[in-house]
Each structure stands twice: as structure tokens, then as C-alpha cells.
Motif scaffolding. Sequence first.
Motif, short mmCIF file in Angstrom:
data_model
loop_
_atom_site.label_atom_id
_atom_site.label_comp_id
_atom_site.label_asym_id
_atom_site.label_seq_id
_atom_site.Cartn_x
_atom_site.Cartn_y
_atom_site.Cartn_z
N GLN A 97 0.02 16.82 -1.13
CA GLN A 97 -0.11 17.03 -2.58
C GLN A 97 -1.09 16.03 -3.21
O GLN A 97 -1.30 14.94 -2.68
CB GLN A 97 1.26 16.96 -3.25
CG GLN A 97 1.86 15.58 -3.21
CD GLN A 97 3.33 15.61 -3.54
OE1 GLN A 97 4.10 16.33 -2.92
NE2 GLN A 97 3.74 14.80 -4.51
N PRO A 98 -1.70 16.43 -4.36
CA PRO A 98 -2.80 15.65 -4.94
C PRO A 98 -2.51 14.17 -5.19
O PRO A 98 -3.38 13.34 -4.94
CB PRO A 98 -3.08 16.37 -6.26
CG PRO A 98 -2.63 17.77 -6.04
CD PRO A 98 -1.47 17.69 -5.09
N ASN A 99 -1.32 13.81 -5.68
CA ASN A 99 -1.13 12.38 -5.98
C ASN A 99 -1.11 11.52 -4.71
O ASN A 99 -1.58 10.39 -4.71
CB ASN A 99 0.14 12.15 -6.84
CG ASN A 99 1.41 12.50 -6.10
OD1 ASN A 99 1.43 13.44 -5.29
ND2 ASN A 99 2.47 11.77 -6.34
N ILE A 100 -0.64 12.08 -3.61
CA ILE A 100 -0.65 11.33 -2.34
C ILE A 100 -2.06 11.31 -1.76
O ILE A 100 -2.49 10.30 -1.17
CB ILE A 100 0.39 11.90 -1.35
CG1 ILE A 100 1.74 11.91 -2.04
CG2 ILE A 100 0.39 11.10 -0.04
CD1 ILE A 100 2.95 11.62 -1.25
N ILE A 101 -2.81 12.39 -1.97
CA ILE A 101 -4.21 12.40 -1.53
C ILE A 101 -4.96 11.25 -2.22
O ILE A 101 -5.70 10.50 -1.58
CB ILE A 101 -4.88 13.75 -1.85
CG1 ILE A 101 -4.30 14.84 -0.94
CG2 ILE A 101 -6.40 13.67 -1.69
CD1 ILE A 101 -4.86 16.23 -1.17
N GLN A 122 2.34 11.27 6.50
CA GLN A 122 0.93 10.87 6.60
C GLN A 122 0.78 9.39 6.29
O GLN A 122 0.02 8.67 6.95
CB GLN A 122 0.08 11.71 5.62
CG GLN A 122 -1.40 11.56 5.82
CD GLN A 122 -1.89 12.13 7.14
OE1 GLN A 122 -1.71 13.31 7.42
NE2 GLN A 122 -2.47 11.31 7.98
N GLN A 123 1.50 8.92 5.28
CA GLN A 123 1.44 7.50 4.94
C GLN A 123 1.98 6.66 6.10
O GLN A 123 1.42 5.61 6.44
CB GLN A 123 2.26 7.23 3.67
CG GLN A 123 1.68 7.95 2.46
CD GLN A 123 2.53 7.74 1.21
OE1 GLN A 123 2.56 6.67 0.65
NE2 GLN A 123 3.24 8.77 0.80
N LEU A 124 3.04 7.14 6.72
CA LEU A 124 3.62 6.43 7.86
C LEU A 124 2.62 6.38 9.03
O LEU A 124 2.46 5.34 9.69
CB LEU A 124 4.93 7.12 8.28
CG LEU A 124 5.64 6.58 9.52
CD1 LEU A 124 5.93 5.08 9.42
CD2 LEU A 124 6.95 7.36 9.76
N LEU A 147 0.82 -1.21 0.00
CA LEU A 147 0.00 0.00 0.00
C LEU A 147 0.86 1.26 0.00
O LEU A 147 0.49 2.27 -0.58
CB LEU A 147 -0.93 0.01 1.22
CG LEU A 147 -2.02 -1.06 1.21
CD1 LEU A 147 -2.75 -1.10 2.54
CD2 LEU A 147 -3.03 -0.81 0.09
N PHE A 148 2.00 1.20 0.69
CA PHE A 148 2.86 2.38 0.84
C PHE A 148 4.31 2.01 0.49
O PHE A 148 5.17 1.90 1.38
CB PHE A 148 2.81 2.90 2.28
CG PHE A 148 1.44 3.26 2.78
CD1 PHE A 148 0.78 4.38 2.28
CD2 PHE A 148 0.82 2.52 3.76
CE1 PHE A 148 -0.48 4.73 2.74
CE2 PHE A 148 -0.44 2.87 4.24
CZ PHE A 148 -1.09 3.98 3.73
N PRO A 149 4.61 1.83 -0.82
CA PRO A 149 5.95 1.38 -1.21
C PRO A 149 7.07 2.30 -0.72
O PRO A 149 8.18 1.83 -0.43
CB PRO A 149 5.88 1.39 -2.75
CG PRO A 149 4.44 1.42 -3.10
CD PRO A 149 3.70 2.02 -1.95
N ILE A 150 6.78 3.57 -0.59
CA ILE A 150 7.81 4.53 -0.18
C ILE A 150 8.36 4.19 1.21
O ILE A 150 9.53 4.45 1.51
CB ILE A 150 7.25 5.97 -0.24
CG1 ILE A 150 8.38 7.01 -0.22
CG2 ILE A 150 6.28 6.26 0.87
CD1 ILE A 150 9.10 7.11 -1.51
N LEU A 151 7.53 3.58 2.04
CA LEU A 151 7.97 3.28 3.41
C LEU A 151 9.05 2.20 3.42
O LEU A 151 9.98 2.25 4.22
CB LEU A 151 6.78 2.86 4.29
CG LEU A 151 5.70 3.93 4.49
CD1 LEU A 151 4.62 3.41 5.43
CD2 LEU A 151 6.29 5.23 5.03
#
Length: 231
Positions: free
Chosen positions: A164-168, A139-141, A118-122
Amino acid sequence: MLKIEDLTLHYGGSQILHGISMEAAAGEVTCVMGTNGVGKTSLLKAIAGSHPRTGGAVELDGEALGRLPAHVLAQKGVGYVPQGRMIFPLLTVQENLETAYACLPAAEHMVPDEIFELFPILREFLGRRGGDLSGGQQQQLAIARAMLTKPKLLLLDEPTEGIQPNIIQQIGRVIEYLRDQGNMAIVLVEQYFEFAYGLADRFVVMKRGEVSMAGRRSELAKETLKQAVSV
Ligand SMILES: Nc1ncnc2c1ncn2[C@@H]1O[C@H](COP(=O)(O)OP(=O)(O)OP(=O)(O)O)[C@@H](O)[C@H]1O
Ligand SMILES: [Mg+2]
């Protein structure tokens, strides 16, 4: 899953919530809306136990909850993503996630792959300090940390604020994914109207510490709702 009756809350001598009643069902997103300062965060704090309510009853999954401290409520299944995210800035992403283990038996102390899907950046930033992440990454964290506690009830306080919109969009997809699993009730506090309207099954509109309008999405006209949340 969640049933609140006549909840009141004070900060010292000043009363902020004046008898809130609402419900949130599993498999649904219940959206709490209202302008700045009406008491949305205070309501979530009372549910999560980070500020005690003064009066009223709260029931979670059929169990009446006394005025319990936040860590006990977290163990009972209340997941909380606070406004402003409240990431531990000096802990790494991995360590921030591990704070959720306090709610879990030792055998479940691991981060499931689902979180990184769900949250690859993490996954990429596991060793980075929480305070060095961008607002959207924090926020994802914060959402991932709350998910790790395996909540029955997930409280999200303005997850799109300053993002920002893409993360929203990504956060919206995660909320839909969690809702569609069907076993979790989601209470979303949100002032970004279109985002909230796109996700909500039910609405609770607050005004000066009271519920001014509530109902299922199908019962409320969009324009009426929009009007109610902007005054
Ligand atoms: N710790 C506190 N001590 C005293 N008053 C407080 C405290 N926290 C909040 N308040 C007051 O309670 C009221 C409701 O605040 P709350 O943060 O719940 O509103 P909100 O609807 O979440 O607002 P926002 O949309 O700006 O996040 C406000 O008038 C606020 O000033
Ligand atoms: Mg707030």
C-alpha cells in the motif's frame, strides 16, 4: 562497489541471461527495470548466489567473486531482499531478524535501535509470527533482516509489489537514508516507474535477458526511459 561483466545464466538447458554487464557504486541507487520475465530476478539471484551464473565475472568492492554459495556471499557483504520477501512464516519477527546473525561475529549479535527507528512496527510485533504480518510489514521485515547483515551491496527485488502507498513511501525513505550514508551500493529492481525514477541515480533496462539501455539519470530523458521499460 559492484562490477558485472558478461554474466550468463541458465535454468537447465534454457539460457535466460545473455551477457549482462553493469556497475553499481556506493552511495547510489542503481535501478534495474524491464517488463515481466526479462530476467531481473535471475540477475539478482546470480549476484546473491541463490542460482549460480553460468559465465561472466562479478567483482565486489574490488574482489573477484567466484561462483560462491549464497551464505558465503552474504558474509562477504551481499544483502538480498528477494521478490516475494521470503519471510520464515513460522518464526517470530525477532527470530526472522536473528537469522541475519549467521553473517556476523558473536559480539555483533544484536538488533540496533536504528532498525526500529526506521521500522517502528517491527518493535511492536517482535513476538508475532512472520506469516501473520501483512505484506507491507513482511517487506519491512525483509529489508530489516538484510540490513542487519551489514551489507556493502543491497539487492532489493520489487519491494513495492503489492504494497500500500504509505508503506511504499516509507520504504522509499529508508532506501534514501541508506543511500545517503554513502557506503552501500543499492541495486533496486522495480517496475513501479515513478517510484524508481524518484530514487535512481543510474538505470539499467533489461529486455529478454540483455541490457537494452543503461546510463545515469542525467543522461537519459524520462520519456525515453519510460518507453524503454514498457516494451
Ligand atoms: N527456476 C526456474 N526454472 C526455469 N525457468 C525459470 C526459473 N526461474 C525463472 N525462469 C524463467 O526465466 C525467465 C526470467 O525470469 P525472472 O524471474 O528472472 O524474470 P523477472 O524479470 O524477474 O520477471 P518479473 O518481473 O515477473 O518478476 C522467465 O522466462 C522465467 O519463466
Ligand atoms: Mg522478478
